[in-house]
Design a protein around this motif. Structure first.
Motif, mmCIF file in Angstrom:
data_model
loop_
_atom_site.group_PDB
_atom_site.id
_atom_site.type_symbol
_atom_site.label_atom_id
_atom_site.label_comp_id
_atom_site.label_asym_id
_atom_site.label_seq_id
_atom_site.Cartn_x
_atom_site.Cartn_y
_atom_site.Cartn_z
ATOM 1 N N GLU A 1 80.223 135.074 67.951
ATOM 2 C CA GLU A 1 81.075 134.540 69.015
ATOM 3 C C GLU A 1 80.278 134.098 70.236
ATOM 4 O OE1 GLU A 1 84.082 137.395 69.874
ATOM 5 O OE2 GLU A 1 85.035 137.227 67.901
ATOM 6 N N LEU A 2 78.995 134.396 70.277
ATOM 7 C CA LEU A 2 78.158 133.975 71.405
ATOM 8 C C LEU A 2 77.725 132.527 71.239
ATOM 9 C CD1 LEU A 2 75.758 137.061 71.690
ATOM 10 C CD2 LEU A 2 77.730 136.567 73.145
ATOM 11 N N ASP A 3 77.605 131.831 72.361
ATOM 12 C CA ASP A 3 76.943 130.529 72.335
ATOM 13 C C ASP A 3 75.491 130.752 71.915
ATOM 14 O OD1 ASP A 3 75.312 128.260 73.404
ATOM 15 O OD2 ASP A 3 77.243 127.583 74.184
ATOM 16 N N GLN A 4 75.015 129.967 70.983
ATOM 17 C CA GLN A 4 73.670 130.188 70.459
ATOM 18 C C GLN A 4 72.579 129.967 71.504
ATOM 19 O OE1 GLN A 4 73.009 131.648 67.339
ATOM 20 N NE2 GLN A 4 75.176 131.973 67.813
ATOM 21 N N ARG A 5 72.945 129.396 72.658
ATOM 22 C CA ARG A 5 71.990 129.273 73.767
ATOM 23 C C ARG A 5 71.999 130.501 74.659
ATOM 24 N NH1 ARG A 5 74.558 123.757 75.831
ATOM 25 N NH2 ARG A 5 76.366 125.083 75.372
ATOM 26 N N ASP A 6 72.947 131.392 74.427
ATOM 27 C CA ASP A 6 73.049 132.617 75.199
ATOM 28 C C ASP A 6 71.803 133.468 74.969
ATOM 29 O OD1 ASP A 6 73.748 135.441 75.837
ATOM 30 O OD2 ASP A 6 75.758 134.630 76.158
#
Length: 333
Positions: free
Chosen positions: A72-77
């Protein structure tokens, strides 16, 4: 049922349901957090659930506060990037007496040089069971297994210590070029720092535990770190991360009880691991690596990924002695 098979879950019903469903016999501590699977499913990324666990599985799935899906995280996170080097380890074990095979899940982390850190009880080198094959599944983020990749893992660690419950094995296929490697740091003494665990509980897609995840104020022996981070079977071998995104302890067994505020899970302090392992000291000095945008890897902590000498690889094989040589300069960093 052998006492050492008992895994810590979130309640007695969950414990009984999951253990009854898997029926696995695996050598390890009394509450070692491995997770069994059918040996015929070895090598599959998305493994079928062959038996219903009833309300226990529903209760776990609905507990959104304890386990947060990495998917569920943005992969840039930064947290998503930090989770990249964490994978699910699947092991085929053979009973030394009967020859029967069984499967188990653990969690492991990529280290510089394509090494993988996990618990010794996940890749046991003594006892009733012997690991005959192992893989690490990277980027297993959703149940359909989309985007996941499998790498072979040498089932015989290059370095291990049964008392400290750690093992370092070599992975094939250069996974660190894609997924990078974790950072390691000595554990702080005193206090109750907030923590985070990135793991594959019950062999499921990768999650993180942050809710009420912290070290306990009352600690035991120096080599251990007691914590109250939610885990399940399959979480064995996961790192506890501090606020600086460095692994400061290696989770190894459960013990939390829902109605006992004094209960705790147990990890091995990274300070003890660094003291014991010349290989880990070299890797901690090199720093972790993050995957580069072009698919290569770039150093994030300085230094080089020097390959350890054969002497360093074998120094602690089967040994329980602590080597403090070189620790002072490391702990000053």
């Amino acid at each position: 049922m052998p006492a050492w098979l008992q895994t810590n879950l979130t309640g007695a019903n969950i414990r009984a349901a999951l253990i009854g469903a898997m029926g696995l016999a695996l050598a390890g501590p009394a509450a070692a957090q491995t997770m069994g699977f059918d040996p015929s499913d070895f090598g599959k990324v998305s493994m079928p659930r062959r038996q219903s666990t009833g309300d226990a599985a529903t209760q776990i799935e609905n507990n959104k506060g304890a386990f947060e899906p990495i998917a569920e995280l943005d992969q840039r996170d930064p947290l998503a990037k930090m989770a990249k080097p964490v994978g699910r380890i699947d092991i085929l074990l053979k009973d030394n007496k009967t020859g029967k095979q069984s499967g188990a899940h653990c969690t492991g982390e990529l280290l510089p040089g394509d090494y993988v850190l996990t618990n010794h009880h996940c890749l046991p080198q003594s006892g009733e069971m012997t690991p005959v094959r192992a893989i690490i599944v990277m980027d297993f983020l959703t149940q359909d297994g989309k985007g996941a990749k499998v790498f072979e893992l040498d089932p015989k660690p290059v370095e291990f210590n049964a008392n400290l419950d750690y093992a370092i094995a070599k992975a094939k296929g250069n996974p660190t070029a894609t997924y990078g490697s974790v950072k390691l740091a000595a554990a702080p003494s005193g206090g109750a720092p907030s923590l985070m665990v990135i793991h594959h509980p019950a062999g499921r897609p990768k999650v993180m535990s942050r809710f009420r995840c912290m070290a306990t104020r009352q600690q035991g022996e120096a080599a251990e770190l007691r914590h109250r981070c939610d885990t399940l079977g399959g979480s064995s071998g996961s790192l506890l991360y501090n606020a600086g995104n460095s692994g400061i302890a290696l989770h190894k067994q459960g013990g939390l009880a829902p109605n006992d505020p004094n209960s705790y899970n147990t990890a091995t302090s990274m300070t003890a691991l660094l003291q014991a392992s010349p290989l880990l000291r070299k890797m901690a000095g090199a720093g972790g690596q993050a995957p580069a945008a072009d698919g290569g890897s770039v150093a994030s902590g300085g230094g080089q990924d020097d390959q350890p000498s054969s002497t360093e690889r074998s120094t602690l094989r089967g040994s329980d002695n602590l080597d403090t040589d070189g620790m002072n300069s490391l702990l000053k960093n």
